[in-house]
Structure formats: C-alpha cells, structure tokens
Design an enzyme around this catalytic site. Structure first.
Site, PDB file in Angstrom:
ATOM      1  N   SER A 262       0.891  -1.148   0.000  1.00 30.72           N
ATOM      2  CA  SER A 262       0.000   0.000   0.000  1.00 30.72           C
ATOM      3  C   SER A 262       0.933   1.203   0.000  1.00 30.72           C
ATOM      4  CB  SER A 262      -0.907  -0.009   1.224  1.00 30.72           C
ATOM      5  OG  SER A 262      -1.852   1.037   1.134  1.00 30.72           O
TER       6      SER A 262
ATOM      7  N   ASP B 192       8.743   6.476  -7.686  1.00 30.74           N
ATOM      8  CA  ASP B 192       8.395   7.864  -8.007  1.00 30.74           C
ATOM      9  C   ASP B 192       6.884   8.068  -8.016  1.00 30.74           C
ATOM     10  OD1 ASP B 192       8.184   6.269 -10.297  1.00 30.74           O
ATOM     11  OD2 ASP B 192       9.024   7.770 -11.654  1.00 30.74           O
TER      12      ASP B 192
ATOM     13  N   ASN C 205      11.540   6.123 -12.346  1.00 28.00           N
ATOM     14  CA  ASN C 205      11.529   5.434 -13.638  1.00 28.00           C
ATOM     15  C   ASN C 205      10.505   6.010 -14.616  1.00 28.00           C
ATOM     16  OD1 ASN C 205       9.005   4.303 -13.000  1.00 28.00           O
ATOM     17  ND2 ASN C 205       9.905   2.417 -12.201  1.00 28.00           N
TER      18      ASN C 205
ATOM     19  N   LEU D 286       7.388   6.148 -15.300  1.00 30.37           N
ATOM     20  CA  LEU D 286       6.090   5.614 -15.692  1.00 30.37           C
ATOM     21  C   LEU D 286       5.295   5.087 -14.506  1.00 30.37           C
ATOM     22  CD1 LEU D 286       7.052   3.648 -18.940  1.00 30.37           C
ATOM     23  CD2 LEU D 286       6.124   5.970 -18.742  1.00 30.37           C
TER      24      LEU D 286
ATOM     25  N   LYS E 283      11.883   2.083 -16.562  1.00 25.98           N
ATOM     26  CA  LYS E 283      11.056   0.902 -16.310  1.00 25.98           C
ATOM     27  C   LYS E 283      11.305  -0.122 -17.429  1.00 25.98           C
ATOM     28  CE  LYS E 283       6.496   0.335 -14.245  1.00 25.98           C
ATOM     29  NZ  LYS E 283       5.283   1.090 -13.859  1.00 25.98           N
TER      30      LYS E 283
ATOM     31  N   HIS F 228       2.903  -2.244 -16.885  1.00 24.53           N
ATOM     32  CA  HIS F 228       2.914  -2.256 -15.422  1.00 24.53           C
ATOM     33  C   HIS F 228       2.074  -3.427 -14.904  1.00 24.53           C
ATOM     34  CE1 HIS F 228       3.169  -0.483 -11.359  1.00 24.53           C
ATOM     35  NE2 HIS F 228       1.955  -1.016 -11.205  1.00 24.53           N
TER      36      HIS F 228
ATOM     37  N   GLU G 270      -0.785  12.578  10.993  1.00 23.44           N
ATOM     38  CA  GLU G 270      -1.163  11.310  11.626  1.00 23.44           C
ATOM     39  C   GLU G 270      -0.705  10.081  10.854  1.00 23.44           C
ATOM     40  OE1 GLU G 270      -3.718  14.492  13.290  1.00 23.44           O
ATOM     41  OE2 GLU G 270      -3.281  13.862  11.229  1.00 23.44           O
TER      42      GLU G 270
ATOM     43  N   HIS H 164     -10.728  11.658  23.574  1.00 20.37           N
ATOM     44  CA  HIS H 164     -11.856  12.479  23.120  1.00 20.37           C
ATOM     45  C   HIS H 164     -12.857  11.635  22.323  1.00 20.37           C
ATOM     46  CE1 HIS H 164      -9.063  15.443  24.503  1.00 20.37           C
ATOM     47  NE2 HIS H 164      -9.941  16.419  24.318  1.00 20.37           N
TER      48      HIS H 164
END
Length: 627
Positions: free
Chosen positions: A124, A155, A185, A187, A247, A261, A371, A421
C-alpha cells in the site's frame, strides 16, 4: 568525510552482472506465476545490486540481527527483485524464487514479515518511508548504534502526502543514518508520472525539505557506489538519492514503454531472458558477498513483563478523566522500562501523553499534525522489538491513518494506539473532534485488542496490559471526568467483563463503558425506585468481548440485553455484543448509540439528545420489558 575509493573494475563488472541476474530472476518468477511486476523490478536492479552486495552491512544467516543495516522496500510490488537479492546473497536457494505467489509459499506478491528478512509489509504505497524513519530514529536516539536504514521509494508513490510527512520528520530530527532512494523510472500504471524525469524539480524539493539530495544515473553502479558512500558520511541530515531509471530496463521493445505495469512478459519472456543472459560477463557463482556489520554495538533490550512502577492510587468515587489516567499509567510503565516510548500528533496536553516527559523527556517523540506519519513511525519504532511504543491522538484522527493501521496488522506490529476524546461526550468542540467510528475501525483489524476502560484504575491496568500484549492494541479514553469504581488492587484481564451492579431479581442486563457506564448506573438507581432491578456490566475490552460472561448474565436476567455506547450504531459495543450472542437462543439485544452526526453542546445535553443518557436507558428498559 572519509575518502571515497572507486571500486575495482572487477567489482564494478560483478555488480553489473548481479543486477542482470536479479532481472532474470524477476522475469522467470513472474513468468511462472503469470503475474507480478517485472518491469518495476528491472528499473531498480542496479540499486539493489550495489546496496546488497557493496554498501549495506548485514548477516545473511541472521536477517533480523539487531546490528544489521535495515532495508525497507516501500514500492512493495517490486518484491520479486527483493526476494532475488536475498536468494543471491545466499539466504535460500534461487530455485525457491519460482514459487513466487503460490498459496503455500511465503514469497507473496508483496513483502510479508512471515519472511525472516522482512520487517514490515509494504505495497500500500507511500508508507515505507515513515516506517524507515521510525527505525532510524530508534537507531540514532535510543540504540545509539552504527546500523543504517535504507528505504526504496517509487516515483509514483512520491505523490502520497505521507511521503512528505515522513521527509519532514526525518529532516527535522536530523536522521543522518537514513538514506532514501527514489526510483524515478518515469512511468506509472496508466500514464507517465506527473514529474516524469524532471530530476531538478525532485532535487529542489528534497533540498527544500532539508535533505542532502543527490541526483544519479540509477543504472550506473559506479555512480551509485559513490553516492551511497557520500550518504554514509553525511552528518546532521538525511540523504535522498534521486535515481533516474527506466522501467523495464534492458527489456527489448518494453523498456520505457507504457502498458507493461503489473504484467508478466508473456510471449516476450523468452526473448527478454535471452537478451539479459547475453549481457552477463560471468554467469557463474558470485565472487562478491554481503559485508557483515563492522561492530555489534546495538544494546540488548528486554521489553518483557512490563509493570506499573506503582499501583493505581485513587479514591473510590473520585472523578478522574480516563485520558489523564492514561498519562499516569504511561509514566509508570516508562519508569519501569527504559524502552517505553510515546508518540503524539501535537496533542500531548490533551491526550496526556506528555506525562512520560516527567520520567524521561527523550522518550516523548513529537510527530506534529501528520497522523499518517505518526502511525508509520510508531510501526518502525516497534520493529525488531526495540521499543514498546504508544501512539496517541484524538480517536477520530486515527481515521486519517487507517491504511497505516491496516498495514500495521499485516506487518505483525506490536503497536499501541490510544485515542482520546471519544464520543459526543466531549461536548462543545463538535462532531469533527468526536471519535464515533473508532471502535468499528479497530474491531475490523485482525488480531487487535481493544480496551475501553471506564475509570482511572482500569485505564492504568489497560496500559499495563497493552504493553505486554502482542499485536495491535487500542485504548479508548474519554474527556469527561468519570468516578473511580474499582479498588486500586482490582485485578482486570483481557476478555473479562466486570459486573458493577447485581441482584438476584435483575430483569435486564445493561452493558456500557466509561460515560455510558456512569449513565447505566444512574439509570439502575432510578429504576430501583420503581422496583425494577437491572444488572450493569462493564466490558473492559470490546475485542475480545467476554462472550461467556455476557451470555451467563443475560440468561440470569431474562435474556434481555441493552447496550449503550458513545459511538455510532455500526461496529461498536452493541455489534460486538450481538456477535457474542448471535448463536444463542432466547436472548434479545436493544442497542442505544449515537444515531446521527451530533452537534456542539454541553455533555449532559448531548448524551440526552442522542439517546444514551440515563433517561434514555430507563425508557429502553421499560420498552424491552414489554417485548
């Protein structure tokens, strides 16, 4: 700076060959599984070659040795080349790489810490840099050790705000033991990245963030060796190596082309492997081997059996906010173990995490209003059992970092979250500050333990228990002051509820926590005046919920349960109780919860307006008795 010695030509050629071998492994593995990211692997082959076989110092036989340099692959989809690097280093046979992505094999599509050479799960995007910054902070400030931390960022993922939060954190704290490598790279998945190969923009931005920013040809092993040497010898600020890459490097008719990809090379695979093989000068066994750490200077750490330095010290009936009791408990365990640390997002005087500063100011880490980075740094600090980390902010603000929390579970982190809170009971600040989704959020995390303490005594015990509990822990604390209901020597346990009011004539079981437990007790007293006895239960933990205790007490009270919670109806205490009794006949549950987005107002007014006050509980008891 220590003088740089150019590698011998033989070494340079071997590093080139290793890069080519890593490409070949990546292609072969993804061809077998018919999925994966070989082109994303190819752009970083030289970087991996130089890092793993020239720059980093680590024991291949003990990948998680505390003295080893650390490596985090933030662009986790390039996992095949990371696996290939460890295989070429000798950790396991290269033939094992052909089991990539198989159900019964831990070489998954993205890195998982089920593998002994992986510290955290990634994939992720945008999260690895925060984790690496947490590792580097520990190495520099607590371990005071020689090990360095390297993180490789794609990138495309550098568009994530969490990357820039982490860059700011690393620069602010002068983490000169951290080296960030950007694999630029050009792409992305569907089109070129926004900056493509505009290396000067990258350099200026990283310089502006306080980094030693070095632009380099990412396919030139000699240049890479030189900039890694400079990074090792740069003091006072972290280094960012901005590697211009392509790439699908050295893949004929594929290099620097879109639409490749996340795809195996299919019919092009054999051609690519043949071409890559032709580039090898020495296809035989490696002459280069990883370097071991020069010194073993990381201290031995013991984070087991952490206890409060003194027991809770409150008077029954005394009104104390559980958020304040959290601070007291945190300071007490910190006094007993030097590896307890606290991180916060500029809320320390509200969450009371600042109490740790009375014990040791250096063990409070300010992460500012960022955060996502706050959580990622906490995950990094907890890696390899170097610290017991508590991360705190308003409960509702953890929603911003939910992906980091989710990935923390995948990473098998032992991180403790404290959300203050909680609920509409915070009052006039209004709904943007009210944690009303937090229980649902953390209940969905596999293996999480959720504490919802109702008074100061149980809060201190929750802190103590969380410090010794594996996996993610969440402690929900409240702003209003609530009366102390437990004696200071009360024994509390995970998954064990406490009955607060009981009689042999109870007709309904009421389950509430913190402010709603107070309201439940008030309702019980009011109902008793009209001859209706009810039993009141404090769950203490929402996950695991005390199913056996709830079922037993429900059967003793006519099979009638009312849950009352300062939380939205979905996913909180009420749903946890419903899950506990779902397979049991003759038990009914009536849920009282905050049904809509609340308004600002005094606590008592809000509790009544949204149906979770003692008056609402009395009404609910009368209604359930009519069923």
């Amino acid at each position: 700076m220590a003088s740089y010695h150019k590698p011998e030509s033989k070494t340079i050629q071997e590093l080139k060959d290793i890069a080519t071998k890593l490409r070949i492994h990546s292609v072969r593995a993804t061809q077998i599984t018919k999925s994966g990211h070989p082109t994303s692997c190819s752009s970083m082959a030289e970087i991996m070659s130089v890092l793993f076989f020239h720059t980093m110092r680590y024991k291949v036989s003990a990948p998680r040795d505390v003295n080893n340099d650390r490596f985090v692959l933030s662009k986790g989809h390039a996992a095949p080349i990371l696996y290939a690097a460890w295989a070429e280093a000798g950790l396991f046979p290269t033939s094992e790489l052909l089991n990539l992505r198989k159900f019964n094999n831990d070489l998954e599509g993205h890195p998982t810490p089920r593998l002994n050479f992986i510290d955290v799960g990634t994939g992720s995007l945008g999260q690895g840099l925060s984790v690496a910054a947490g590792m580097a902070y520990v190495g520099k400030n607590f371990d005071k050790s020689s090990y360095r931390v390297y993180v490789l960022v794609g990138d495309g993922e550098s568009a994530e705000g969490s990357i820039w939060e982490a860059l700011h954190f690393a620069s602010y704290y002068g983490l000169d033991n951290l080296c960030v490598i950007f694999d630029i790279n050009r792409l992305g998945q569907t089109q070129a990245t926004s900056l493509e190969h505009n290396m000067e923009v990258y350099r200026v931005r990283l310089e502006a963030f306080g980094f030693n920013a070095l632009v380099v040809d990412g396919h030139d092993v000699e240049e890479l060796a030189k900039v890694f040497h400079e990074a090792q010898n740069t003091q006072g600020r972290p280094t960012a190596i901005l590697a211009k890459t392509f790439k699908g490097r050295n893949f004929p008719n594929i290099e620097d082309e879109l639409n490749w990809h996340g795809k195996a090379l299919g019919a092009n695979g054999d051609t690519v492997i043949q071409h890559l093989t032709s580039l090898l000068k020495n296809p035989g066994p490696l002459a280069l081997h990883p370097q071991k750490p020069l010194v073993a200077d990381a201290p031995i750490v013991d984070i087991s059996n952490i206890k409060l330095s003194s027991p809770p010290n409150y008077k029954l009936g005394e009104k104390i906010a559980t958020r304040l009791a959290y601070g007291n408990g945190l300071a007490k365990i910190a006094a007993n173990n030097s590896r307890v640390v606290a991180l916060d997002g500029d809320m320390r005087t509200s969450t009371f995490s600042d109490k740790i500063r009375t014990v040791d100011p250096s063990r409070y880490i300010e992460c500012f209003i960022a955060e996502q980075n706050l959580v990622g740094v906490g995950i990094g600090m907890a890696c390899r059992d170097r610290t017991v980390a508590f991360v705190s902010t308003f409960a509702t603000f953890f929603t911003r970092a939910y992906d980091q929390i989710r990935m923390g579970a995948i990473s098998q982190t032992n991180l403790n979250f404290v959300g203050s809170h909680a609920g509409c009971s915070i009052g006039e600040d209004g709904p943007s500050q009210m944690g009303l989704e937090d229980l649902a959020m953390f209940r969905a995390i596999p293996g999480a333990t959720i504490f919802y303490p109702s008074d100061a005594v149980s809060t201190e015990r929750a802190v103590e228990l969380a410090a010794n509990t594996k996996g993610i822990c969440f402690i929900r604390t409240s702003r209003p002051e609530t009366p102390v209901i437990y004696k200071n020597d009360k024994a509390l346990a995970i998954g064990k509820a406490q009955v607060i009011k009981t009689s042999s004539k109870d007709q309904v079981l009421i389950i509430g926590a913190a402010v709603t437990l107070v309201e439940a007790i008030l309702a019980a007293d009011e109902l008793a005046k009209s001859g209706i006895n009810v039993r009141v239960m404090d769950p203490f933990t929402i996950k695991p919920i005390d199913a056996a205790g709830i079922i037993k007490n429900a059967r003793e009270t006519g099979g009638r349960i009312i849950t009352v919670e300062d939380h939205y109806p979905e996913g909180g205490l009420g749903d946890a109780v419903l899950s506990a009794v779902a397979g049991v006949r003759d038990i009914i549950v009536k849920k009282l919860a905050v049904p809509v987005v609340p308004r600002s107002g005094p606590t008592a007014v809000l509790l009544d307006a949204y149906g979770i006050s003692s008056r609402s509980i009395v009404t609910a008891v009368h209604e359930i008795l009519k069923l």
